[in-house]
Design a protein around this motif. Structure first.
Motif, PDB file in Angstrom:
ATOM      1  N   HIS A 336      44.445  45.503  24.137  1.00 42.74           N
ATOM      2  CA  HIS A 336      44.974  44.550  25.128  1.00 42.74           C
ATOM      3  C   HIS A 336      44.560  44.953  26.549  1.00 42.74           C
ATOM      4  CE1 HIS A 336      48.294  47.529  25.373  1.00 42.74           C
ATOM      5  NE2 HIS A 336      48.434  47.073  26.603  1.00 42.74           N
ATOM      6  N   VAL A 337      44.313  46.236  26.776  1.00 51.20           N
ATOM      7  CA  VAL A 337      43.831  46.676  28.093  1.00 51.20           C
ATOM      8  C   VAL A 337      42.377  46.241  28.277  1.00 51.20           C
ATOM      9  CG1 VAL A 337      43.265  48.714  29.492  1.00 51.20           C
ATOM     10  CG2 VAL A 337      45.458  48.581  28.307  1.00 51.20           C
ATOM     11  N   GLN A 338      41.604  46.384  27.202  1.00 47.66           N
ATOM     12  CA  GLN A 338      40.200  45.937  27.270  1.00 47.66           C
ATOM     13  C   GLN A 338      40.122  44.440  27.590  1.00 47.66           C
ATOM     14  OE1 GLN A 338      38.247  47.008  23.597  1.00 47.66           O
ATOM     15  NE2 GLN A 338      38.830  49.152  23.804  1.00 47.66           N
ATOM     16  N   SER A 339      40.978  43.646  26.945  1.00 47.08           N
ATOM     17  CA  SER A 339      40.861  42.211  27.218  1.00 47.08           C
ATOM     18  C   SER A 339      41.396  41.866  28.605  1.00 47.08           C
ATOM     19  CB  SER A 339      41.491  41.338  26.122  1.00 47.08           C
ATOM     20  OG  SER A 339      42.664  41.908  25.651  1.00 47.08           O
ATOM     21  N   ALA A 340      42.443  42.583  29.064  1.00 46.88           N
ATOM     22  CA  ALA A 340      42.917  42.337  30.440  1.00 46.88           C
ATOM     23  C   ALA A 340      41.825  42.700  31.450  1.00 46.88           C
ATOM     24  CB  ALA A 340      44.177  43.155  30.706  1.00 46.88           C
ATOM     25  N   ALA A 341      41.085  43.789  31.176  1.00 43.77           N
ATOM     26  CA  ALA A 341      40.002  44.208  32.082  1.00 43.77           C
ATOM     27  C   ALA A 341      38.886  43.166  32.077  1.00 43.77           C
ATOM     28  CB  ALA A 341      39.469  45.571  31.666  1.00 43.77           C
ATOM     29  N   ALA A 342      38.601  42.610  30.899  1.00 40.43           N
ATOM     30  CA  ALA A 342      37.543  41.591  30.813  1.00 40.43           C
ATOM     31  C   ALA A 342      37.903  40.380  31.667  1.00 40.43           C
ATOM     32  CB  ALA A 342      37.320  41.188  29.358  1.00 40.43           C
ATOM     33  N   GLN A 343      39.186  40.060  31.688  1.00 40.07           N
ATOM     34  CA  GLN A 343      39.644  38.930  32.518  1.00 40.07           C
ATOM     35  C   GLN A 343      39.462  39.218  34.010  1.00 40.07           C
ATOM     36  OE1 GLN A 343      43.629  38.220  31.082  1.00 40.07           O
ATOM     37  NE2 GLN A 343      43.244  36.013  31.105  1.00 40.07           N
ATOM     38  N   LYS A 349      33.843  38.031  39.259  1.00 41.96           N
ATOM     39  CA  LYS A 349      32.545  37.335  39.245  1.00 41.96           C
ATOM     40  C   LYS A 349      32.679  35.907  39.752  1.00 41.96           C
ATOM     41  CE  LYS A 349      30.030  39.607  35.523  1.00 41.96           C
ATOM     42  NZ  LYS A 349      29.534  39.399  34.149  1.00 41.96           N
ATOM     43  N   ASP A 350      33.753  35.219  39.364  1.00 46.14           N
ATOM     44  CA  ASP A 350      33.980  33.848  39.831  1.00 46.14           C
ATOM     45  C   ASP A 350      34.122  33.821  41.348  1.00 46.14           C
ATOM     46  OD1 ASP A 350      33.881  32.801  37.335  1.00 46.14           O
ATOM     47  OD2 ASP A 350      36.059  32.573  37.080  1.00 46.14           O
ATOM     48  N   ASN A 351      34.908  34.767  41.884  1.00 49.08           N
ATOM     49  CA  ASN A 351      35.162  34.773  43.334  1.00 49.08           C
ATOM     50  C   ASN A 351      33.929  35.123  44.146  1.00 49.08           C
ATOM     51  OD1 ASN A 351      37.839  34.111  43.016  1.00 49.08           O
ATOM     52  ND2 ASN A 351      38.579  36.217  43.099  1.00 49.08           N
ATOM     53  N   LEU A 352      33.014  35.880  43.543  1.00 41.21           N
ATOM     54  CA  LEU A 352      31.853  36.369  44.311  1.00 41.21           C
ATOM     55  C   LEU A 352      30.556  35.672  43.940  1.00 41.21           C
ATOM     56  CD1 LEU A 352      32.835  40.110  44.221  1.00 41.21           C
ATOM     57  CD2 LEU A 352      32.606  38.751  46.299  1.00 41.21           C
ATOM     58  N   GLY A 353      30.663  34.733  43.014  1.00 38.03           N
ATOM     59  CA  GLY A 353      29.475  34.071  42.470  1.00 38.03           C
ATOM     60  C   GLY A 353      28.613  33.371  43.515  1.00 38.03           C
TER      61      GLY A 353
END
Ligand SMILES: [Zn+2]
Length: 358
Positions: A336-343, A349-353
């Motif tokens: 669940h930490v891995q998936s939270a990190a992926a989010q 990336k969205d904010n800096l795209g």
């Protein structure tokens, strides 16, 4: 021509910043300096220890208000005490903090004169929470910091005309709110921070990307607690390296805190010595490609003996191009930490795209 050394900036005076019963204790630097006795580092002959000089008030004022500098000076002159709820100062702390800044400035001078290949400043007090007037971006305290050593070196290199564009990579487990505040509207300073979400100083979220002309040049990756090497290396590969390469820095500075090490008593992350080595190696490589190898590392946090000794040894090895046989087994992130990190990565990336191709 012999390869130039990696400098370690250190003075016994750094132990005179006395903090009483506190995790940011003088013993941290004794542990840090002992890493140079590691047989593999020692045998390499690649390190030289340099005594720092004092920074002048004018030099410290490159990043701090004159009022704040004077406030710290007079607080110490009156005998010191707790400057705020987190930050103890002793009578010597003003001078020691000026010496810490001077250490970074001297490292900067020597890297640009070509005397050394890169430098690691093993200094205290740490600096990345110190903003223009001390407490930064709404933080309640200075978080053990007095003057922002890394920010001062960045501003100094710019003022001297040595480096117009500087990259600051901050892997301390806390967000460098002071550094962000100082350079928030500055497009010439790319600040990249990987830190633990939701802890002191309470800043460094994905939408903090800089202000005005500086928008897009502040990159914050607030990771969930218990993020491990794999999570950090994913951020390194997907965000830090592409942005840093596109920025083409003329100087790279590391706010090198080791409180994200799995053994640390303050941080809650799962980084291993190898994780730190990979991050530093990546920056050393980028520095070679982009700015003739010019890189300055500065100690920020890191509070357990293991975090400091293994983290610093692996970083020094990476800076000098030595491979070190350190055994350090860190726990892995739960799924669940891995998936939270992926989010988090997706959000960053969205904010800096629109600023970087990611
Ligand atoms: Zn920290």
């Amino acid at each position: 021509m012999a390869e130039k050394p990696t400098a370690v900036i250190y003075s016994g005076r750094f132990l005179d910043h006395k903090t009483g019963v506190h995790c940011e204790a003088p013993s941290r630097l004794k542990i840090a300096m002992e890493t140079l006795q590691n047989p593999e580092l020692k045998a390499s002959g690649k390190f030289t220890v340099i005594e720092p000089r004092l920074a002048s008030k004018e030099e410290i004022a490159l990043v701090h208000s004159v009022d704040y500098i004077e406030e710290v000076r007079s607080f110490c002159a009156r005998g010191g005490g707790y400057y705020d709820g987190d930050t103890p100062l002793s009578p010597e702390s003003f001078e020691v903090a000026s010496l810490a800044v001077g250490g970074l400035l001297e490292a900067c001078e020597k890297v640009f004169s070509g005397d050394i290949s890169n430098a690691f400043a093993l200094v205290r007090p740490p600096g990345h929470h110190a903003g223009i007037h001390g407490r930064a971006l709404g933080a309640l305290t200075n978080g053990f910091c007095v003057f922002n050593n890394v920010a001062a070196a960045t501003a100094y290199a710019a003022k001297k005309g040595w480096a117009r564009r500087s990259l600051i990579f901050d892997f301390d487990t806390h967000h460098g709110n002071g550094t962000q505040e100082i350079f928030n509207s500055d497009a010439q300073v790319l600040y990249l921070s990987l830190h633990q979400r939701g802890i002191y100083p309470g800043t460094g979220y994905e939408d903090e990307i800089g202000v005005g002309a500086g928008r897009g040049f502040k990159v914050n990756v607030p990771l969930p607690a218990r993020s491990d090497d794999e999570v950090y290396l994913k951020v390194l590969g997907e965000i830090v390296e592409p942005v840093a390469e596109q920025f083409k820095p003329e100087l790279i500075l590391l706010s090198a805190g080791y409180d994200a090490h799995h053994s640390d008593i303050v941080g809650g992350m799962f980084l291993s010595a190898e994780g730190f080595a990979k991050m530093v190696e990546s920056m050393v490589k980028l520095a070679r490609k982009s700015c003739g190898g010019k890189l300055l590392a500065c100690l920020e946090g890191g509070y357990s003996a293991q975090a400091l000794s293994q983290g610093i040894a692996s970083s020094l090895a990476a800076m000098a191009g030595i491979s070190l046989s350190l055994r350090d087994h860190a726990p892995r992130s739960p799924s669940h930490v891995q998936s939270a990190a992926a989010q988090v990565i997706r959000k960053v990336k969205d904010n800096l795209g629109s600023y970087w191709s990611l």
